[in-house]
Design a protein around this motif. Structure first.
Motif, PDB file in Angstrom:
ATOM      1  N   GLY A 135       0.820  -1.198   0.000  1.00 47.76           N
ATOM      2  CA  GLY A 135       0.000   0.000   0.000  1.00 47.76           C
ATOM      3  C   GLY A 135       0.859   1.256   0.000  1.00 47.76           C
ATOM      4  O   GLY A 135       0.539   2.250  -0.670  1.00 47.76           O
ATOM      5  N   SER A 136       1.951   1.221   0.743  1.00 55.11           N
ATOM      6  CA  SER A 136       2.864   2.375   0.784  1.00 55.11           C
ATOM      7  C   SER A 136       3.400   2.680  -0.607  1.00 55.11           C
ATOM      8  O   SER A 136       3.552   3.847  -0.978  1.00 55.11           O
ATOM      9  N   ASP A 270      -7.036   7.399  -0.773  1.00 62.55           N
ATOM     10  CA  ASP A 270      -6.298   6.196  -0.410  1.00 62.55           C
ATOM     11  C   ASP A 270      -7.331   5.121  -0.022  1.00 62.55           C
ATOM     12  O   ASP A 270      -7.895   5.147   1.071  1.00 62.55           O
ATOM     13  N   GLN A 273      -7.188   0.476   2.452  1.00 60.55           N
ATOM     14  CA  GLN A 273      -7.888  -0.308   3.478  1.00 60.55           C
ATOM     15  C   GLN A 273      -9.407  -0.331   3.282  1.00 60.55           C
ATOM     16  O   GLN A 273     -10.047  -1.360   3.459  1.00 60.55           O
ATOM     17  N   LYS A 299      -3.997  -4.266  -0.413  1.00 58.83           N
ATOM     18  CA  LYS A 299      -4.654  -5.182   0.543  1.00 58.83           C
ATOM     19  C   LYS A 299      -5.639  -6.181  -0.101  1.00 58.83           C
ATOM     20  O   LYS A 299      -5.211  -7.166  -0.670  1.00 58.83           O
TER      21      LYS A 299
HETATM   22  N1  PMP Z   1      -2.875   3.307   3.268  1.00 61.91           N
HETATM   23  C1  PMP Z   1      -3.787   2.852   4.133  1.00 61.91           C
HETATM   24  C2  PMP Z   1      -5.115   3.537   4.202  1.00 61.91           C
HETATM   25  C3  PMP Z   1      -3.500   1.774   4.967  1.00 61.91           C
HETATM   26  O1  PMP Z   1      -4.415   1.357   5.843  1.00 61.91           O
HETATM   27  C4  PMP Z   1      -2.247   1.146   4.859  1.00 61.91           C
HETATM   28  C5  PMP Z   1      -1.900  -0.046   5.725  1.00 61.91           C
HETATM   29  N2  PMP Z   1      -2.535  -0.178   6.923  1.00 61.91           N
HETATM   30  C6  PMP Z   1      -1.324   1.657   3.948  1.00 61.91           C
HETATM   31  C7  PMP Z   1      -1.669   2.728   3.151  1.00 61.91           C
HETATM   32  C8  PMP Z   1       0.040   1.058   3.814  1.00 61.91           C
HETATM   33  O2  PMP Z   1      -0.020  -0.199   3.270  1.00 61.91           O
HETATM   34  P1  PMP Z   1       1.202  -1.213   3.466  1.00 61.91           P
HETATM   35  O3  PMP Z   1       1.239  -1.556   4.918  1.00 61.91           O
HETATM   36  O4  PMP Z   1       0.867  -2.370   2.604  1.00 61.91           O
HETATM   37  O5  PMP Z   1       2.413  -0.500   3.007  1.00 61.91           O
END
Ligand code: PMP
Length: 463
Positions: A135-136, A270, A273, A299
């Motif tokens: 996600g990052s 974003d 989630q 996710k």
């Molecule tokens: N954006 C949101 C809204 C998230 O909830 C998360 C993870 N909890 C991330 C980005 C980051 O995702 P990742 O942990 O896979 O890098």
């Protein structure tokens, strides 16, 4: 078609150890402490070692079964090891696993599936791009694209927002505890209040407010003395997750888009989630029909937990050419097959309606609990993203994280797992697999109620 119950290991918890963690879990947790890096986090609050899982039930290495209202941080939306999705995965694994960004039938099907889930009137305006698997990574890519498109540097993020742990994503994440010891992450990021009606930054009430939170963005963009250079984009979660499962006031997302666009500022949602049917809609922003310029996803899109992430963005935002955002692991074929499998599953079993049904059931049950427990300040949620905020006093709204911690421990001992979040670690977050059955939901509520009574009776928790 099977019944949803058949996708779960069982429909209730089963505790066989005298105490959680059991003996074998303790051994593995001890070993982990010794040989794995100190950043391990989830087992610190949920101390179990997992053996296997199916649907919404996790079995630990001691044979205890837990109802999973956490879904690996909102990943396994169609349940752990969903057999119908795994059929797609197995077929793909035998055919092709890695293919960089070459076109494949599987990938084109995934993109088409994603676009086909957008509102019919708008889907032709969008494209999909895959990035690194987390996600990052998607957040990094979204910000990069917005900066390239606008030629601007500053970005507006929101209080309570969580966007990840890589440099820019971390800088956009509001919890300063994550970055207190890190200087020089991304520069030029500014935070403004989110639509968190229970704790409105403007002292307003949801029923009567004039959406001062959205108007605040307008003020900033119109006021040359606001101290914020014209931003490339605003970035926010259409429903905040880590911030405490906060559903913004209806109309907020639409307003923000309108205001940002009036000032030539891009909007990034974003959906890492809250996307992939968690809210009952494909994307949480679709409950308002508010499609932004760029959407991040990850996710749940990996079907049953395979890593995948990317962007859905307007063709009009296209601002990079071949190779401008390369990477080895973009759109892994197995993850894409799992995504397709999960999409088919959701359609076949009408999971969208199911989410709404389960959501109504859980929200009603939780609201009923408010009559017995004055410490529950608010129950809120959309789909299967539900927040229960605990306070010491309903008038002062003083957070009660100690109660929440005790609840988490009591529930774990009885076989219910969930995550805790919120601005003050005082929100219990229900984020179960979307395929929970009524029986599982009722069993979870049984444990929750029992744990609540025990916690209420415990006079040792500080108020
Ligand atoms: N954006 C949101 C809204 C998230 O909830 C998360 C993870 N909890 C991330 C980005 C980051 O995702 P990742 O942990 O896979 O890098």
């Amino acid at each position: 078609m099977k019944r949803l119950a058949e996708f779960h290991l069982s429909e209730q918890a089963r505790i066989v150890s005298d105490q959680i963690p059991g003996k074998r879990s303790k051994e593995l947790l001890r070993l982990q402490e010794e040989i794995e890096g100190a950043v391990v986090s989830y087992p610190k609050s949920i101390p179990i070692a997992i053996s296997h899982a199916k649907g919404a039930i996790i079995e630990d290495v001691d044979g205890n079964r837990f109802i999973d209202f956490f879904a690996c941080a909102g990943v396994v939306n169609v349940g752990h090891c969903n057999e119908e999705v795994l059929e797609e995965v197995t077929r793909q694994q035998k055919q092709l696993i890695h293919a960089l960004d070459f076109p494949t039938e599987t990938k084109m099907t995934a993109i088409t599936n994603i676009l086909n889930n957008l509102p019919a009137s708008q889907r032709d305006e969008f494209k999909v791009s895959f990035g690194g698997p987390t996600g990052s990574d998607a957040v990094e890519a979204a910000i990069k694209l917005a900066k390239l498109k606008t030629g601007r540097e500053s970005v507006i993020a929101f209080t309570g927002g969580y966007h990840g742990m890589t440099s820019t994503a971390l800088a956009l994440t509001s919890n300063t505890a994550f970055r207190d010891r890190l200087q020089n992450l991304a520069a030029n990021i500014h935070f403004i209040p989110y639509s968190y009606c229970y704790r409105c930054s403007f002292g307003q009430h949801k029923e009567t407010c004039k959406m001062e939170c959205a108007r605040y963005l307008k003020n900033i963009l119109e006021d040359s003395h606001a101290g914020i250079p014209k931003p490339a984009a605003i970035i926010l979660e259409p429903i905040q997750g880590e911030g405490g499962n906060i559903v913004p006031k209806e109309g907020y997302l639409t307003q923000l888009i309108r205001i940002a666009h009036a000032h030539g500022v891009l909007v990034i949602f974003d959906e890492v989630q809250c996307g992939f049917f968690r809210s009952g809609e494909f994307l949480a922003c679709m409950r308002e029909d508010a499609l932004p310029d760029i959407i991040t996803f990850s996710k749940g899109f990996g079907g049953v937990g395979f890593p995948i992430s990317g962007l859905i963005y307007r063709k009009s935002v296209e601002a990079w050419g071949p190779g401008a955002h390369i990477g080895t692991f973009r759109g892994n074929q197995v993850s894409l097959a799992a995504c397709n499998g999960a999409m088919d599953f959701i359609r076949r079993y009408d999971i969208k309606s199911h989410v709404k049904e389960m959501s109504t059931y859980l929200l009603n049950e939780l609201e009923a609990l408010m009559l017995d427990c004055d410490y529950i300040g608010e129950v809120r949620g959309e789909g299967l993203m539900i927040g229960i905020e605990f306070v010491k006093d309903r008038d002062t709204k003083e957070p009660y994280p100690e109660f929440v911690k005790q609840m988490r421990d009591e529930c774990l001992q009885r076989g219910l797992i969930f995550e805790v979040g919120g601005h003050f670690d005082n929100v219990i977050r229900f984020v179960p697999p979307l395929i929970i059955t009524k029986k599982i939901a009722a069993a979870a509520m049984g444990i929750f109620r029992q744990s609540l009574n025990v916690t209420l009776a415990d006079t040792t928790i500080a108020t």
